[in-house]
Design a protein around this motif. Sequence first.
Motif, short mmCIF file in Angstrom:
data_model
loop_
_atom_site.label_atom_id
_atom_site.label_comp_id
_atom_site.label_asym_id
_atom_site.label_seq_id
_atom_site.Cartn_x
_atom_site.Cartn_y
_atom_site.Cartn_z
N ASP A 1 39.04 42.66 49.97
CA ASP A 1 37.95 42.92 49.04
C ASP A 1 38.51 43.39 47.71
OD1 ASP A 1 34.89 43.17 48.99
OD2 ASP A 1 35.54 45.06 48.10
N ALA A 2 37.73 43.21 46.65
CA ALA A 2 38.18 43.60 45.31
C ALA A 2 38.52 45.08 45.24
CB ALA A 2 37.09 43.25 44.28
N THR A 3 37.73 45.92 45.91
CA THR A 3 38.00 47.36 45.92
C THR A 3 39.35 47.66 46.57
OG1 THR A 3 35.66 47.95 45.94
CG2 THR A 3 37.20 49.58 46.79
N ASP B 1 42.57 32.82 44.06
CA ASP B 1 42.24 31.68 43.21
C ASP B 1 41.10 32.12 42.29
OD1 ASP B 1 39.99 31.67 44.80
OD2 ASP B 1 40.00 29.51 45.13
N SER B 2 40.24 31.20 41.90
CA SER B 2 39.18 31.54 40.95
C SER B 2 38.06 32.36 41.59
CB SER B 2 38.58 30.27 40.33
OG SER B 2 39.57 29.58 39.61
N ASN B 3 37.53 31.87 42.73
CA ASN B 3 36.35 32.54 43.28
C ASN B 3 36.20 32.33 44.78
OD1 ASN B 3 35.68 29.86 43.29
ND2 ASN B 3 34.00 30.03 41.81
N THR B 4 37.25 32.47 45.55
CA THR B 4 37.16 32.32 47.00
C THR B 4 36.16 33.30 47.59
OG1 THR B 4 39.44 31.56 47.21
CG2 THR B 4 38.44 32.55 49.16
N ARG C 1 35.48 37.54 40.48
CA ARG C 1 34.80 38.77 40.93
C ARG C 1 35.61 40.00 40.56
NH1 ARG C 1 31.24 41.30 44.04
NH2 ARG C 1 31.91 42.98 45.42
N PHE C 2 36.93 39.95 40.75
CA PHE C 2 37.75 41.12 40.46
C PHE C 2 37.67 41.49 38.98
CE2 PHE C 2 41.62 43.42 39.43
CZ PHE C 2 41.66 44.37 40.45
N SER C 3 37.79 40.48 38.11
CA SER C 3 37.77 40.76 36.68
C SER C 3 36.39 41.18 36.20
CB SER C 3 38.24 39.54 35.89
OG SER C 3 37.38 38.43 36.11
N ALA C 4 35.34 40.75 36.91
CA ALA C 4 33.98 41.19 36.55
C ALA C 4 33.79 42.67 36.91
CB ALA C 4 32.94 40.34 37.27
N PHE D 1 38.86 45.98 32.71
CA PHE D 1 39.97 46.67 32.04
C PHE D 1 41.33 46.31 32.63
CE2 PHE D 1 37.58 49.29 35.00
CZ PHE D 1 38.52 49.68 35.93
N PHE D 2 41.34 45.57 33.75
CA PHE D 2 42.60 45.11 34.34
C PHE D 2 42.95 43.68 33.93
CE2 PHE D 2 42.82 48.12 38.26
CZ PHE D 2 43.49 49.05 37.47
N ARG D 3 42.14 43.06 33.13
CA ARG D 3 42.43 41.70 32.70
C ARG D 3 43.70 41.69 31.85
NH1 ARG D 3 36.38 40.06 30.62
NH2 ARG D 3 35.42 39.79 32.67
N THR D 4 44.54 40.70 32.07
CA THR D 4 45.77 40.59 31.30
C THR D 4 46.26 39.15 31.32
OG1 THR D 4 48.06 41.34 31.08
CG2 THR D 4 47.16 41.20 33.31
N GLN D 5 47.00 38.78 30.30
CA GLN D 5 47.62 37.46 30.23
C GLN D 5 49.06 37.50 30.73
OE1 GLN D 5 45.93 34.64 29.36
NE2 GLN D 5 44.13 35.97 29.23
#
Length: 303
Positions: free
Chosen positions: A8-10, A63-66, A117-120, A124-128
């Motif tokens: 899970d994302a948490t 991946d994108s949205n499993t 889901r994680f980035s939504a 603040f954890f988004r990064t390139q």
Amino acid sequence: MSQIILCDATELYNILNQYFRVSRLVEFNYLCLIGKGEIRECSYFVMPAGVEIESMRYCVVYDSNTSSLQAMFLRWKCIHSLFHYGYVTLGPATDCTGILAKSSRYPVQILKGGYERFSALYPFFRTQKILYTLKELESMKPYPVEILPGQLYMGDYRQATSPQIHKDLKLQAVVNVSEKTNHFGICEYLDLLSIPNCNYRFCYDSVVIIFRILSCETFHVSGSHFSAGSAILIFSSDGISRCSTVSIAFLQYHLKFTLQEAWEHMLKCKSNMRPKRGFVQQLSDWEVHTLGERKTFIAEPHY
């Protein structure tokens, strides 16, 4: 062969925010996070060369949205293993997770909901960035661990006095169970709730401290925030003993967890949480108070 399970994302959020003196991400065998890339309609997975999967404590593929393991196996497309700019790319998804599971001593985890889901949940954890240097990892400041998604967090004094953390986690109340009384950095728009009698060291053999804390107005005010869906941070000086004690008691009181259930949940959220022995006895007494009987045998070694 190890299991392949959903993460899970948490859970990933808490894995990323474990620390002792510095972030655990600096440990060579702590976490391998493998993301999906694209080449002409094909999906592939990129992993840094030289990673020793067999000794990696956490191996998380996304991946994108499993949304489920079955959906993952059906949706991800096949591509043969290839080498690209010094990285080993693994595919298809079944091959990727299968290869990792054969080598790993621990379950291989698939991020539920994927990057979307994680980035939504944690923008603040988004990064390139793909790779971090050891120095960059050492300088990272972990966030409070998430005990209940979007509602209850647990951390230390530094985290509690960080305006950036207040903003990112959308905190509306912080509960102080530390000895510190200097709250520089705690914004005026937050409710600062201090537990009485926390300006001295708790006695190991005092069985009244937890009852004194949990019967005070602060505990009930924080419970009102919780019932309203507000985000609360419970903090102590180091974020290990006192705040984990009060967080466990919070779960026992508001969610009617047994001490064992609350303890196991807290360990999943923060691996080095450790109420002192005197607090454990008080939590056992609190279990009787909240559930009407003692259900947890605290003489077992892990308490």
